[in-house]
Design an enzyme around this catalytic site. Structure first.
Site, PDB file in Angstrom:
ATOM      1  N   PHE A   3       0.808  -1.218   0.000  1.00  0.00           N
ATOM      2  CA  PHE A   3       0.000   0.000   0.000  1.00  0.00           C
ATOM      3  C   PHE A   3       0.838   1.264   0.000  1.00  0.00           C
ATOM      4  O   PHE A   3       0.385   2.324  -0.409  1.00  0.00           O
ATOM      5  CB  PHE A   3      -0.958   0.014   1.209  1.00  0.00           C
ATOM      6  CG  PHE A   3      -0.301   0.445   2.499  1.00  0.00           C
ATOM      7  CD1 PHE A   3      -0.130   1.789   2.798  1.00  0.00           C
ATOM      8  CD2 PHE A   3       0.160  -0.490   3.417  1.00  0.00           C
ATOM      9  CE1 PHE A   3       0.489   2.193   3.977  1.00  0.00           C
ATOM     10  CE2 PHE A   3       0.785  -0.104   4.584  1.00  0.00           C
ATOM     11  CZ  PHE A   3       0.953   1.250   4.869  1.00  0.00           C
ATOM     12  N   LYS A  43      -0.815  -6.996  -9.349  1.00  0.00           N
ATOM     13  CA  LYS A  43      -1.835  -7.132  -8.300  1.00  0.00           C
ATOM     14  C   LYS A  43      -1.504  -6.076  -7.260  1.00  0.00           C
ATOM     15  O   LYS A  43      -0.635  -6.266  -6.410  1.00  0.00           O
ATOM     16  CB  LYS A  43      -1.783  -8.543  -7.699  1.00  0.00           C
ATOM     17  CG  LYS A  43      -3.073  -9.036  -7.065  1.00  0.00           C
ATOM     18  CD  LYS A  43      -3.622  -8.176  -5.948  1.00  0.00           C
ATOM     19  CE  LYS A  43      -2.925  -8.343  -4.631  1.00  0.00           C
ATOM     20  NZ  LYS A  43      -3.387  -7.361  -3.591  1.00  0.00           N
ATOM     21  N   GLU A  99      -4.881  -3.746  -2.099  1.00  0.00           N
ATOM     22  CA  GLU A  99      -6.334  -3.490  -2.118  1.00  0.00           C
ATOM     23  C   GLU A  99      -6.701  -2.215  -1.359  1.00  0.00           C
ATOM     24  O   GLU A  99      -7.817  -1.740  -1.427  1.00  0.00           O
ATOM     25  CB  GLU A  99      -7.095  -4.695  -1.549  1.00  0.00           C
ATOM     26  CG  GLU A  99      -6.829  -5.024  -0.086  1.00  0.00           C
ATOM     27  CD  GLU A  99      -5.589  -5.890   0.134  1.00  0.00           C
ATOM     28  OE1 GLU A  99      -4.588  -5.740  -0.606  1.00  0.00           O
ATOM     29  OE2 GLU A  99      -5.607  -6.694   1.085  1.00  0.00           O
ATOM     30  N   SER A 143       5.194  -6.972   3.501  1.00  0.00           N
ATOM     31  CA  SER A 143       5.697  -7.317   4.834  1.00  0.00           C
ATOM     32  C   SER A 143       6.449  -8.651   4.792  1.00  0.00           C
ATOM     33  O   SER A 143       6.239  -9.477   3.898  1.00  0.00           O
ATOM     34  CB  SER A 143       4.525  -7.396   5.810  1.00  0.00           C
ATOM     35  OG  SER A 143       3.616  -8.384   5.368  1.00  0.00           O
ATOM     36  N   CYS A 148       9.435   1.785   3.859  1.00  0.00           N
ATOM     37  CA  CYS A 148      10.299   0.676   4.273  1.00  0.00           C
ATOM     38  C   CYS A 148      11.727   1.155   4.511  1.00  0.00           C
ATOM     39  O   CYS A 148      12.532   0.436   5.079  1.00  0.00           O
ATOM     40  CB  CYS A 148      10.290  -0.420   3.222  1.00  0.00           C
ATOM     41  SG  CYS A 148      10.999   0.140   1.691  1.00  0.00           S
ATOM     42  N   GLU A 162       7.917  -4.029  13.548  1.00  0.00           N
ATOM     43  CA  GLU A 162       8.108  -2.968  12.550  1.00  0.00           C
ATOM     44  C   GLU A 162       6.914  -2.034  12.721  1.00  0.00           C
ATOM     45  O   GLU A 162       5.812  -2.324  12.269  1.00  0.00           O
ATOM     46  CB  GLU A 162       8.096  -3.567  11.141  1.00  0.00           C
ATOM     47  CG  GLU A 162       8.314  -2.506  10.087  1.00  0.00           C
ATOM     48  CD  GLU A 162       8.019  -2.983   8.671  1.00  0.00           C
ATOM     49  OE1 GLU A 162       7.325  -4.001   8.486  1.00  0.00           O
ATOM     50  OE2 GLU A 162       8.461  -2.294   7.732  1.00  0.00           O
TER      51      GLU A 162
HETATM   52  P1  NAD Z   1       1.399  -6.606   3.041  1.00  0.00           P
HETATM   53  O1  NAD Z   1       2.417  -7.670   3.140  1.00  0.00           O
HETATM   54  O2  NAD Z   1       0.256  -6.641   3.990  1.00  0.00           O
HETATM   55  O3  NAD Z   1       0.732  -6.611   1.581  1.00  0.00           O
HETATM   56  C1  NAD Z   1       1.520  -6.602   0.423  1.00  0.00           C
HETATM   57  C2  NAD Z   1       0.759  -7.305  -0.696  1.00  0.00           C
HETATM   58  O4  NAD Z   1       0.508  -8.650  -0.303  1.00  0.00           O
HETATM   59  C3  NAD Z   1      -0.597  -6.675  -0.995  1.00  0.00           C
HETATM   60  O5  NAD Z   1      -0.782  -6.654  -2.391  1.00  0.00           O
HETATM   61  C4  NAD Z   1      -1.583  -7.601  -0.302  1.00  0.00           C
HETATM   62  O6  NAD Z   1      -2.820  -7.670  -0.967  1.00  0.00           O
HETATM   63  C5  NAD Z   1      -0.882  -8.949  -0.359  1.00  0.00           C
HETATM   64  N1  NAD Z   1      -1.213  -9.793   0.807  1.00  0.00           N
HETATM   65  C6  NAD Z   1      -1.480  -9.380   2.064  1.00  0.00           C
HETATM   66  N2  NAD Z   1      -1.735 -10.444   2.857  1.00  0.00           N
HETATM   67  C7  NAD Z   1      -1.611 -11.549   2.088  1.00  0.00           C
HETATM   68  C8  NAD Z   1      -1.750 -12.946   2.335  1.00  0.00           C
HETATM   69  N3  NAD Z   1      -2.061 -13.420   3.545  1.00  0.00           N
HETATM   70  N4  NAD Z   1      -1.544 -13.796   1.315  1.00  0.00           N
HETATM   71  C9  NAD Z   1      -1.222 -13.338   0.088  1.00  0.00           C
HETATM   72  N5  NAD Z   1      -1.095 -12.024  -0.206  1.00  0.00           N
HETATM   73  C10 NAD Z   1      -1.278 -11.135   0.778  1.00  0.00           C
HETATM   74  O7  NAD Z   1       2.173  -5.207   3.112  1.00  0.00           O
HETATM   75  P2  NAD Z   1       1.544  -3.748   3.182  1.00  0.00           P
HETATM   76  O8  NAD Z   1       0.943  -3.550   4.526  1.00  0.00           O
HETATM   77  O9  NAD Z   1       0.730  -3.472   1.982  1.00  0.00           O
HETATM   78  O10 NAD Z   1       2.875  -2.865   3.030  1.00  0.00           O
HETATM   79  C11 NAD Z   1       3.687  -2.516   4.124  1.00  0.00           C
HETATM   80  C12 NAD Z   1       4.844  -3.484   4.271  1.00  0.00           C
HETATM   81  O11 NAD Z   1       5.604  -3.501   3.065  1.00  0.00           O
HETATM   82  C13 NAD Z   1       5.817  -3.083   5.351  1.00  0.00           C
HETATM   83  O12 NAD Z   1       6.219  -4.235   6.041  1.00  0.00           O
HETATM   84  C14 NAD Z   1       6.983  -2.477   4.581  1.00  0.00           C
HETATM   85  O13 NAD Z   1       8.222  -2.521   5.230  1.00  0.00           O
HETATM   86  C15 NAD Z   1       6.981  -3.322   3.372  1.00  0.00           C
HETATM   87  N6  NAD Z   1       7.660  -2.667   2.269  1.00  0.00           N
HETATM   88  C16 NAD Z   1       8.885  -3.134   1.941  1.00  0.00           C
HETATM   89  C17 NAD Z   1       9.581  -2.523   0.917  1.00  0.00           C
HETATM   90  C18 NAD Z   1      10.936  -3.013   0.529  1.00  0.00           C
HETATM   91  O14 NAD Z   1      11.413  -2.578  -0.487  1.00  0.00           O
HETATM   92  N7  NAD Z   1      11.567  -3.891   1.277  1.00  0.00           N
HETATM   93  C19 NAD Z   1       9.027  -1.444   0.229  1.00  0.00           C
HETATM   94  C20 NAD Z   1       7.756  -1.014   0.588  1.00  0.00           C
HETATM   95  C21 NAD Z   1       7.082  -1.643   1.614  1.00  0.00           C
END
Ligand code: NAD
Length: 514
Positions: free
Chosen positions: A165, A189, A192, A242, A297, A399
């Site tokens: 997001f 994808k 959401e 994450s 991040c 985090e």
């Molecule tokens: P998230 O892991 O909740 O979601 C990321 C994606 O995974 C979304 O598209 C979501 O729909 C999907 N998703 C969520 N739960 C899922 C599941 N159980 N099974 C399959 N798919 C699933 O992350 P977020 O809250 O959208 O973003 C924040 C996180 O992203 C933080 O932890 C941040 O550190 C990390 N992040 C990392 C970087 C990097 O480059 N390392 C960059 C940006 C964000």
């Protein structure tokens, strides 16, 4: 056909919800699964849109479209693909304010921050405009008598990207720019929580001349993600999100034979040595901790204050915090917007509570901000500063991903290194010092993928690659830049000889070169 609301309309009071659809075969396609998710305006706390969630069949339809587009796109000349990449770059540049307004409407980040995100995404499009150079192979003449060897790089096929997001425009650009420039077709994808920027980008790509099926958007949740991970026609998956989900994506995707790069979460430490310029370090810590409400991040979330640096640094940071203007993106003076959802905001408040209970000193408490209201309105929380944090505290182990800066006091540089080494994440880090030798030692020692020396958010420029170590990245390649080209292509080595009947003979021995 239902339309996604205009960027500006998202923050309005209309009771009618906009509908965010998929993008398949070069057009908006309404979902048929009957499942959907709520999209909020974080500044008001009101639902403004509803996003369709794809079923397994809808993902299969998207993959079929991407597969059908592959032969034509793969064989499109490099010059033509370059021309299209330039056009995409120019359209994103010209339309950046509209795109930024969509980010503000669904993510909540203030316009200056949204425009900053787009500017960094544009760098990836610009890098991909150099694709003819990036796709050059190697050639070795006369490796044996009359024999030449050359290597070419070819696209993988249909590839997918699953994005978080917090950067709904930039992270897709990290992925699709190189993916399509190298000749793959790409399925996105998006998160959401803020799904509309993906559709806006899809329309720009179409306008730029990207053929239907080359760029596809499937909206959704775990159902769509799992369908991507299990679909046999998807050859590679890029993920940012994450750590628990990154690990799941990596394990499931690779178990299904896919190439996977999965970037996870972070806990980024900034080491401040006693010789550092305290004002410069405080400016940097504040900018890097609270920018984008800490939902980056690469945000600095922990300052490791070494020796005597602690007291003056905490004072200097504290003095800067009342000046930070928290507010909605519609307020041109606002520097920090709301959190993305109420649930996320409340989880951050939980970390403030547990930190205080476990002995941290809440020097500044974001709940005192006039915009913070646990029951109503937007998802606002002011900035917080937590001093005397220890590695055992739950709030340190989490985090937090919000506007909370933690300070840990350590006696020596070696103690600071121990804290960083013991942390499971290894995304970004920084050291503030005037001592070049200490900085060089830090760069040599630290087990972190991206390092700043007197630079708090060392996000690599687009012609390097982005990636953390340890639990911040699963896979072998970093994202975008040269690693991105490597990830989205595979090498083929050709050994060639042209007919020369005079030298032709049967020889069952192993091929020799000398
Ligand atoms: P998230 O892991 O909740 O979601 C990321 C994606 O995974 C979304 O598209 C979501 O729909 C999907 N998703 C969520 N739960 C899922 C599941 N159980 N099974 C399959 N798919 C699933 O992350 P977020 O809250 O959208 O973003 C924040 C996180 O992203 C933080 O932890 C941040 O550190 C990390 N992040 C990392 C970087 C990097 O480059 N390392 C960059 C940006 C964000």
């Amino acid at each position: 056909m239902a339309q996604v609301m205009d960027p500006g309309a998202a923050a309005g009071a209309s009771a009618e919800l906009g509908r965010v659809t998929h993008w398949i075969d070069g057009a908006r396609v309404e979902g048929t699964s009957g499942r959907s998710g709520a999209v909020y305006d974080p500044a008001t706390g009101r639902q403004t849109k509803s996003v369709d969630f794809a079923s397994v069949d809808e993902v299969a339809r998207a993959v079929a479209s991407a597969r059908a587009a592959l032969p034509g796109w793969r064989s499109t000349s490099l010059s033509r693909r370059t021309e299209i990449m330039f056009r995409i770059r120019n359209l994103v540049d010209v339309r950046r304010k509209e795109l930024a307004a969509l980010l503000t409407a669904e993510h909540g980040k203030v316009p200056s921050d949204a425009l900053g995100e787009i500017a960094r995404g544009l760098e990836n499009l610009e890098f991909a405009c150099g694709i003819p150079h990036l796709m050059k192979g190697g050639f070795s003449e006369q490796v044996s008598g009359g024999v030449d060897v050359y290597q070419i790089r070819q696209p993988l096929g249909v590839v997918a990207g699953i994005t978080p997001f917090n950067f709904p425009a930039m992270v897709p650009m990290w992925m699709f720019a190189n993916a399509i420039a190298t000749g793959n077709t790409f399925i996105l994808k998006p998160s959401e929580k803020d799904p509309s920027p993906a559709l806006f980008l899809a329309e720009l790509l179409k306008e730029a001349g990207v053929p239907d099926g080359v760029f596809t958007v499937v909206q959704g949740d775990k159902v769509a993600v799992d369908a991507i991970l299990h679909h046999p026609d998807i050859k590679a998956v890029s993920f940012v999100g994450s750590t628990p989900i990154a690990k799941y994506i990596y394990e499931t995707g690779t178990a299904n034979g896919k190439r996977v790069q999965a970037l996870g979460g972070a806990k980024n430490h900034m080491v401040v040595l006693p010789d550092a310029d305290i004002d410069m370090a405080a400016d940097a810590a504040v900018s890097a901790a609270y920018g984008s409400a800490g939902e980056r991040c690469m945000a600095i979330s922990v300052v490791l204050a070494v020796g005597d640096a602690g007291d003056p640094l905490v004072e200097a940071i504290k003095a800067r915090l009342p000046k930070i203007k928290v507010g909605p993106g519609s307020d041109p003076t606002a520097e920090m917007g709301p959190l993305v959802t109420k649930q996320h905001r409340d989880a951050i408040v939980g970390h403030l509570e547990s930190g205080a209970e476990q002995g941290a000193e809440l020097v500044v408490d974001g709940r005192r901000d006039p915009l913070y209201d646990p029951d109503d309105g937007g998802f606002f929380l002011g900035v917080s500063l937590m001093d005397r944090v220890t590695p055992a505290m739950d709030s340190y182990r989490a985090e937090i991903f919000g506007p909370v800066l933690q300070v840990m006091r350590v006696d020596t540089y070696a103690d600071a290194m121990k804290v960083i080494d013991a942390n499971p994440y290894g995304n970004g880090t920084a050291i503030f010092t005037r001592d070049g030798g200490a900085a060089r030692q830090f760069q040599f020692d630290v087990e972190v993928g991206m390092v700043g020396i007197n630079v708090p958010i060392p996000v690599p420029v687009a012609y390097y690659s982005f990636g953390g170590w340890k639990a911040s990245l699963f896979g072998d390649t970093h994202m975008y830049g040269p690693d991105g080209i490597a990830f989205y292509t595979r090498a083929k080595v050709v050994t060639s000889r042209w007919p020369d009947p005079g030298t032709s003979a049967v020889d069952l021995g192993f091929p020799r070169t000398r």
